[in-house]
Scaffold this motif. Sequence first.
Motif, PDB file in Angstrom:
ATOM      1  N   LEU A  75      36.116  43.203  33.468  1.00  0.00           N
ATOM      2  CA  LEU A  75      35.317  43.979  34.415  1.00  0.00           C
ATOM      3  C   LEU A  75      33.834  43.623  34.274  1.00  0.00           C
ATOM      4  O   LEU A  75      33.128  43.397  35.272  1.00  0.00           O
ATOM      5  CB  LEU A  75      35.538  45.462  34.126  1.00  0.00           C
ATOM      6  CG  LEU A  75      35.115  46.460  35.207  1.00  0.00           C
ATOM      7  CD1 LEU A  75      35.945  46.291  36.461  1.00  0.00           C
ATOM      8  CD2 LEU A  75      35.267  47.881  34.654  1.00  0.00           C
ATOM      9  N   CYS A  88      35.153  44.752  41.218  1.00  0.00           N
ATOM     10  CA  CYS A  88      34.923  45.705  40.126  1.00  0.00           C
ATOM     11  C   CYS A  88      35.313  47.118  40.563  1.00  0.00           C
ATOM     12  O   CYS A  88      36.015  47.844  39.844  1.00  0.00           O
ATOM     13  CB  CYS A  88      33.455  45.705  39.709  1.00  0.00           C
ATOM     14  SG  CYS A  88      32.930  44.263  38.779  1.00  0.00           S
ATOM     15  N   MET A  99      38.166  49.574  38.932  1.00  0.00           N
ATOM     16  CA  MET A  99      37.758  50.819  38.284  1.00  0.00           C
ATOM     17  C   MET A  99      38.435  52.026  38.922  1.00  0.00           C
ATOM     18  O   MET A  99      38.821  52.972  38.221  1.00  0.00           O
ATOM     19  CB  MET A  99      36.230  50.953  38.320  1.00  0.00           C
ATOM     20  CG  MET A  99      35.522  49.921  37.445  1.00  0.00           C
ATOM     21  SD  MET A  99      33.738  49.858  37.697  1.00  0.00           S
ATOM     22  CE  MET A  99      33.230  51.428  37.019  1.00  0.00           C
TER      23      MET A  99
END
Length: 915
Positions: A669, A695, A699
């Motif tokens: 990440l 990303c 997440m």
Amino acid sequence: MEEELQLQIPSDRGSFAVFLVEREEVVEELNSIIADTFSGNGVVAVIGGSTATGKTTLLRDLNEKARAAGATIFNAMCSRDEQSLPYGMLGQLLTLNERRSDRAGIARDTHRTAAELVRNGPVLIIVDDVQFADEESLHCLRYLARRMMFSPLSIVVTWDAGLNHTPLPAVEAFIYGSSVRRIHLKPLTREGVGRLLAAERGSGEGIGSPADLYRLSRGNPLIIKALLDDRDRLGRPDADEIVVGSAYQQAVVTCVRNVGPLAVRVARGIAVLGDTADVQLLSRLADVHTATTQRGIEVLTGLGILDGREFRHPAGRACVLDDIPVGEHGALRSKAAQLLYDDGAPATAVADQLVAVDPIRHEWALPVLRQAAQQAQSSHDLTRAITYLKLARDCCADEVTQNEIKVQLTQLHWLQEPGNSSDRFLTLKAPILAGKIGVRSALTSAAALLWNLRMEDALEVIGHVDATAGVDEELRTTELLMSSIYPGVYARLTRRRAPQAATGPLRPGTGSAGLRIAESLSAVLRNTVDEHTIVRIEQTLQDEGLTSGPIGTAAPALLGLVYADRLESADAWCDRLMTEANRRGAPAGRLMLLGFRSMISYRQGHLKAAAERASAALRQMPGQDWNVSVGHAINSLVQASTSMGNHEVAAECLARPVPRALFHTLAGLHYLHARGRHYLATGHPHAAQADFMACGELMREWDMDIPSLVPWRLGATEALLGVGEREWATALAEEEFRRADLFSGTSYGMTLRTLAMVRAPHERPALLEKAFSVLQLSGSHYEAALALADLSRAISGDKAKARVIARRAWRMAKNCHADELCQSLMPKHPAATRALPAPAADDAGNDALFGRLSSSESRVAVLAAQGYSNREIGDRLFVTVSTVEQHLTRIYRKLNIRNRDQLPTELRLAAATSA
């Protein structure tokens, strides 16, 4: 004639001058022996002294001088091997036509032969090492000495008592005769060594100080000569330190052998036992009486070989060990191990002996070796621990125990060589799946496989453990860490015991330290953290420190502090743990901490330190293999290099092929975010947008969408603005602002700065002022410089104010080594510095903030707020640097701040207005 008979000490070192230093009185005595002999008065002289004091050298010089003067010389050299041979020594001096059984007859024949010889001139009989002469020869020599006392015949012998306090009766009768001249040679004194070195240095050569040479040689001429030879042979004539080489080692062996077989056994015993060599144990090992052992230690100490029960130099011990025959060496080590074990010595002392034994036949060896490995690891000596465990594995016949030892070995290798651990842990997979390795060891191995990005293998191992009963806590800990650090891998578990992430303030845990830390990290990443969680993380770090194993508790604990925006605390703990890692000599711990320190340094705005620490971590992991620590280090190096404007370095890092497995981890990440920042800084907003959006997708999928982990919305906002998508950018920035945690300083400050980019121009200054204050208080210096730079542009209509703020931003950026930002702020900084006007003190007093400051302090505060150095402030105000420092100390105290970076922005605006 008398002058011709004088022995002279050579002025140059030659081959043996070292043996004649401090021998002036001895040489004078030998001169008198020659003179007395030539005058018809026979002399019997005994030159005594320990081995290597120069007795043989003096005999040789006496021989040469007497022969040159016309004397007839007869030489004999006695040896221990011929001591039992009747008339062996006498046979070297004279030709015996027949052997008679009566000593008297041979003695008379010897006298008669000598009497005939002296008719032709003086005769000198020289015998070296008379302590080894046979009894029959000594009887004849004594008879000859008595009968030829007033003839031109002299007898000069050397002797060394060795380890015997008293000589053999025949030797004693000869050397302690009433008319015998006794000459005793001693080692050189410190002053003698100094004289020798002074003569040496007369030719521009050096070999350390006299004290150093005396300490290592104890004045032993043979050892001194060997050290001089080593110095010359090794090509270091100008060395200011002692050079130890093969000549020194050979001299040590020669000295030990010359003292005798008992001394050899004592020296070998000390070399084998090392620092465990007490006299009683040494006597049992060497099969020597205790008194003889003590005498041997004293003699070898006097010779400069030992210093008590230790060798004066490691090379001395090494050469004595090498001198032991191969077969005897193993037997001696085995005997030493048994004696130490019987005496209850520490396991490591016993194991050190077993290492040299092959094969090991002691039944007690296996548990002792394993205990020794544990003790060595506790002492942070990983190399010794690995050596002991390898030996334990090789002498173990039980498969279960072998596998346990194999697991221990693999974990120690990881601590010592983390970059080469992957294949070692893979060898444990088969016995784990076969149920031949315990579940706790299996979970540790799985953690190491995850760290090495061997995801499929780790899943197989964890899947096997998942089906095993009785390991609930250990499995829960592993799953929580997987869901936090390797969330993409956790989602692929076929059988899943979902971690119970904290939904509110965490209560004090009753489980292991590992479980408590795993719960705390999960709470941080899922935004359920509170102050109690932070306290628990720090308490665990205090209690556990750097625990062993591929993960331990330190790594997730530090991540918890970083992602909770507790950078100052995380940095302090990294420093403490790095000190511990250096003390332990643990490469794995240093590697992990270097990666975290680089991450923390970047977040604090210490860009150069971040790049240096990341580079140091990568140097510890050469090659192309990836693991989690390599990923973190590359991420930090890319981000720091990008922020400093070193885009070539960042591009080089990003050109390295990346394994897909990395993107199932937090390190992956961070990699996407770092690459997105690089793309954005180098004019590729579309590529940057793709990485930032990736990303965000991960997440959200992993249920850890918090800006303190990766501020992907902020990066995406900048990228979208770069491609003209202002509406989308505004939506992302506003969403991030609604999600921002007011107590998370750095993330909140960055959000305010990004929000200012999409708000109306008149709203931006207030947002940026607030962003700067928050970032400054949170210790994020680079982000604070960015906010201040944006503020200077937001108020560009007021050139005076903008110029003051830009200068301050430039100073902060310069301190962060953000050269590209500096260039964008003030392309011609020196000219800008000269053009900046000085503030008017009277106007400065109009600002309410100056009410707490004196007029002098106000002037200093305004200049410091503009970014002037102490020296520049002193030059402008015509005061000393010390005075400026005193003013600043009072200013910080009155305004309740710690440094000039925290001076309120209002001071800068007031300064600009007054300008």
